[in-house]
Design a protein around this motif. Sequence first.
Motif, PDB file in Angstrom:
ATOM      1  N   ASN A  25      11.683 -14.185 -44.832  1.00  0.00           N
ATOM      2  CA  ASN A  25      11.305 -13.153 -43.948  1.00  0.00           C
ATOM      3  C   ASN A  25      10.707 -14.379 -42.704  1.00  0.00           C
ATOM      4  N   GLN A  26       9.913 -15.076 -42.707  1.00  0.00           N
ATOM      5  CA  GLN A  26       9.598 -16.128 -41.693  1.00  0.00           C
ATOM      6  C   GLN A  26      10.490 -16.415 -40.870  1.00  0.00           C
ATOM      7  N   LYS A  27      11.373 -17.024 -41.820  1.00  0.00           N
ATOM      8  CA  LYS A  27      12.832 -17.861 -41.442  1.00  0.00           C
ATOM      9  C   LYS A  27      13.554 -16.752 -40.040  1.00  0.00           C
ATOM     10  N   LEU A  28      13.313 -16.014 -40.444  1.00  0.00           N
ATOM     11  CA  LEU A  28      14.449 -15.415 -40.256  1.00  0.00           C
ATOM     12  C   LEU A  28      13.859 -14.435 -38.892  1.00  0.00           C
ATOM     13  N   ASN A  29      12.497 -14.043 -39.159  1.00  0.00           N
ATOM     14  CA  ASN A  29      11.819 -14.023 -37.862  1.00  0.00           C
ATOM     15  C   ASN A  29      12.043 -14.915 -37.123  1.00  0.00           C
ATOM     16  N   PHE A  30      11.657 -16.020 -36.920  1.00  0.00           N
ATOM     17  CA  PHE A  30      11.498 -17.710 -36.103  1.00  0.00           C
ATOM     18  C   PHE A  30      12.675 -17.822 -35.396  1.00  0.00           C
ATOM     19  N   ALA A  31      13.878 -16.974 -36.099  1.00  0.00           N
ATOM     20  CA  ALA A  31      15.477 -17.381 -35.936  1.00  0.00           C
ATOM     21  C   ALA A  31      15.161 -16.108 -34.551  1.00  0.00           C
ATOM     22  N   LEU A  80      19.383 -23.048 -35.679  1.00  0.00           N
ATOM     23  CA  LEU A  80      20.774 -23.567 -36.309  1.00  0.00           C
ATOM     24  C   LEU A  80      19.893 -23.674 -37.865  1.00  0.00           C
ATOM     25  N   PHE A  81      18.331 -24.649 -37.101  1.00  0.00           N
ATOM     26  CA  PHE A  81      17.586 -25.397 -38.651  1.00  0.00           C
ATOM     27  C   PHE A  81      16.375 -23.567 -38.523  1.00  0.00           C
ATOM     28  N   HIS A  82      16.013 -22.833 -38.400  1.00  0.00           N
ATOM     29  CA  HIS A  82      15.806 -21.909 -38.610  1.00  0.00           C
ATOM     30  C   HIS A  82      16.850 -20.717 -39.770  1.00  0.00           C
ATOM     31  N   LEU A  83      18.078 -21.195 -39.292  1.00  0.00           N
ATOM     32  CA  LEU A  83      18.162 -19.933 -40.173  1.00  0.00           C
ATOM     33  C   LEU A  83      19.401 -20.754 -41.129  1.00  0.00           C
ATOM     34  N   SER A  84      19.432 -22.425 -41.106  1.00  0.00           N
ATOM     35  CA  SER A  84      19.920 -23.091 -42.177  1.00  0.00           C
ATOM     36  C   SER A  84      18.334 -22.942 -42.935  1.00  0.00           C
ATOM     37  N   THR A  85      17.514 -22.632 -42.889  1.00  0.00           N
ATOM     38  CA  THR A  85      15.886 -22.658 -44.095  1.00  0.00           C
ATOM     39  C   THR A  85      16.509 -21.321 -44.333  1.00  0.00           C
ATOM     40  N   ALA A  86      16.512 -20.007 -43.680  1.00  0.00           N
ATOM     41  CA  ALA A  86      16.496 -18.518 -44.153  1.00  0.00           C
ATOM     42  C   ALA A  86      17.341 -18.904 -45.171  1.00  0.00           C
ATOM     43  N   TYR A  87      18.400 -19.644 -45.286  1.00  0.00           N
ATOM     44  CA  TYR A  87      18.943 -19.582 -45.943  1.00  0.00           C
ATOM     45  C   TYR A  87      18.885 -20.274 -47.245  1.00  0.00           C
ATOM     46  N   ALA A 138      15.375 -20.728 -47.516  1.00  0.00           N
ATOM     47  CA  ALA A 138      14.701 -20.183 -48.913  1.00  0.00           C
ATOM     48  C   ALA A 138      15.465 -18.886 -49.415  1.00  0.00           C
ATOM     49  N   PHE A 139      16.750 -17.644 -48.794  1.00  0.00           N
ATOM     50  CA  PHE A 139      16.793 -16.948 -50.004  1.00  0.00           C
ATOM     51  C   PHE A 139      17.273 -17.239 -51.135  1.00  0.00           C
ATOM     52  N   MET A 140      17.982 -18.355 -51.216  1.00  0.00           N
ATOM     53  CA  MET A 140      18.536 -18.766 -52.517  1.00  0.00           C
ATOM     54  C   MET A 140      17.343 -19.100 -53.106  1.00  0.00           C
ATOM     55  N   ARG A 141      16.154 -19.927 -52.921  1.00  0.00           N
ATOM     56  CA  ARG A 141      15.228 -20.380 -54.098  1.00  0.00           C
ATOM     57  C   ARG A 141      14.914 -18.882 -54.290  1.00  0.00           C
ATOM     58  N   GLU A 142      14.608 -17.522 -53.102  1.00  0.00           N
ATOM     59  CA  GLU A 142      14.179 -16.039 -53.597  1.00  0.00           C
ATOM     60  C   GLU A 142      14.856 -15.230 -54.494  1.00  0.00           C
ATOM     61  N   ILE A 143      16.179 -15.805 -54.380  1.00  0.00           N
ATOM     62  CA  ILE A 143      17.053 -15.383 -55.885  1.00  0.00           C
ATOM     63  C   ILE A 143      16.610 -15.703 -57.038  1.00  0.00           C
ATOM     64  N   ALA A 144      15.816 -17.566 -56.848  1.00  0.00           N
ATOM     65  CA  ALA A 144      15.767 -18.209 -58.058  1.00  0.00           C
ATOM     66  C   ALA A 144      14.665 -17.196 -58.604  1.00  0.00           C
ATOM     67  N   GLU A 145      13.976 -16.889 -57.704  1.00  0.00           N
ATOM     68  CA  GLU A 145      11.905 -16.960 -58.044  1.00  0.00           C
ATOM     69  C   GLU A 145      11.783 -15.400 -58.390  1.00  0.00           C
ATOM     70  N   ARG A 146      13.033 -14.708 -58.462  1.00  0.00           N
ATOM     71  CA  ARG A 146      13.786 -13.536 -58.554  1.00  0.00           C
ATOM     72  C   ARG A 146      14.292 -13.427 -60.187  1.00  0.00           C
ATOM     73  N   TYR A 147      15.049 -14.031 -60.165  1.00  0.00           N
ATOM     74  CA  TYR A 147      15.238 -14.135 -61.469  1.00  0.00           C
ATOM     75  C   TYR A 147      14.237 -15.083 -62.447  1.00  0.00           C
ATOM     76  N   SER A 148      13.355 -15.335 -62.014  1.00  0.00           N
ATOM     77  CA  SER A 148      12.564 -16.478 -62.778  1.00  0.00           C
ATOM     78  C   SER A 148      13.090 -18.043 -62.795  1.00  0.00           C
ATOM     79  N   PHE A 149      13.451 -18.391 -62.238  1.00  0.00           N
ATOM     80  CA  PHE A 149      14.114 -19.710 -62.034  1.00  0.00           C
ATOM     81  C   PHE A 149      13.234 -20.574 -61.614  1.00  0.00           C
ATOM     82  N   ASP A 150      13.000 -21.389 -61.574  1.00  0.00           N
ATOM     83  CA  ASP A 150      12.749 -23.394 -61.172  1.00  0.00           C
ATOM     84  C   ASP A 150      13.184 -23.053 -59.808  1.00  0.00           C
ATOM     85  N   SER A 151      12.165 -22.607 -58.618  1.00  0.00           N
ATOM     86  CA  SER A 151      13.035 -21.934 -57.602  1.00  0.00           C
ATOM     87  C   SER A 151      12.370 -23.410 -56.656  1.00  0.00           C
ATOM     88  N   ALA A 152      11.711 -24.166 -56.405  1.00  0.00           N
ATOM     89  CA  ALA A 152      11.807 -25.590 -56.187  1.00  0.00           C
ATOM     90  C   ALA A 152      12.678 -26.502 -56.565  1.00  0.00           C
TER      91      ALA A 152
END
Length: 175
Positions: free
Chosen positions: A10-16, A46-53, A55-69
Amino acid sequence: MSDVYLIRTNQKLNFARLHLDALKAAHDSTSWSKHALIESFQESILFHLSTAYLAFMREIAERYSFDSASVRTLQDLRQCFEQSGQESPEVLELESLQEREDSWLCQMQAAYAACWQATNLKADRMESAQSHSEIQVMQINPDHAEDSEVMAEYQSWLSALRDMVERQRSGMQEW
């Protein structure tokens, strides 16, 4: 679950969005540094869009209880699902977007990758550029004649990313 990556997305989308607004203001400016501001905001968007993407992939990992990092690429996220034996409609959609060269995701990633190129590829890129943004970042348009197309493209990428995130979040909540 901490939702740290949901907040980061959300933060990165807002920054973009904020930088897109600043790009629009820079475009209307009469300042001596107008072109530098335009190029700076284009790259920051472009930086904020890419980092939002990311972060979203890590959000998906977090949602499924994977190692997001550990998720740095879509392939990393895919491996998390393969190792757990789970399927993911979210990953399938991202893979579908990444496979199509004409998708907003591929064009956004190509434009971001072009930011890292230090060589003058003007002759090579004029015919093969996939997007207005990529042309702009590559300095093929030094007079900024295509700035309105670049802004429209960035706005469409931001909207597409936001829409996809919202749609996929609602799908993940159903589970």
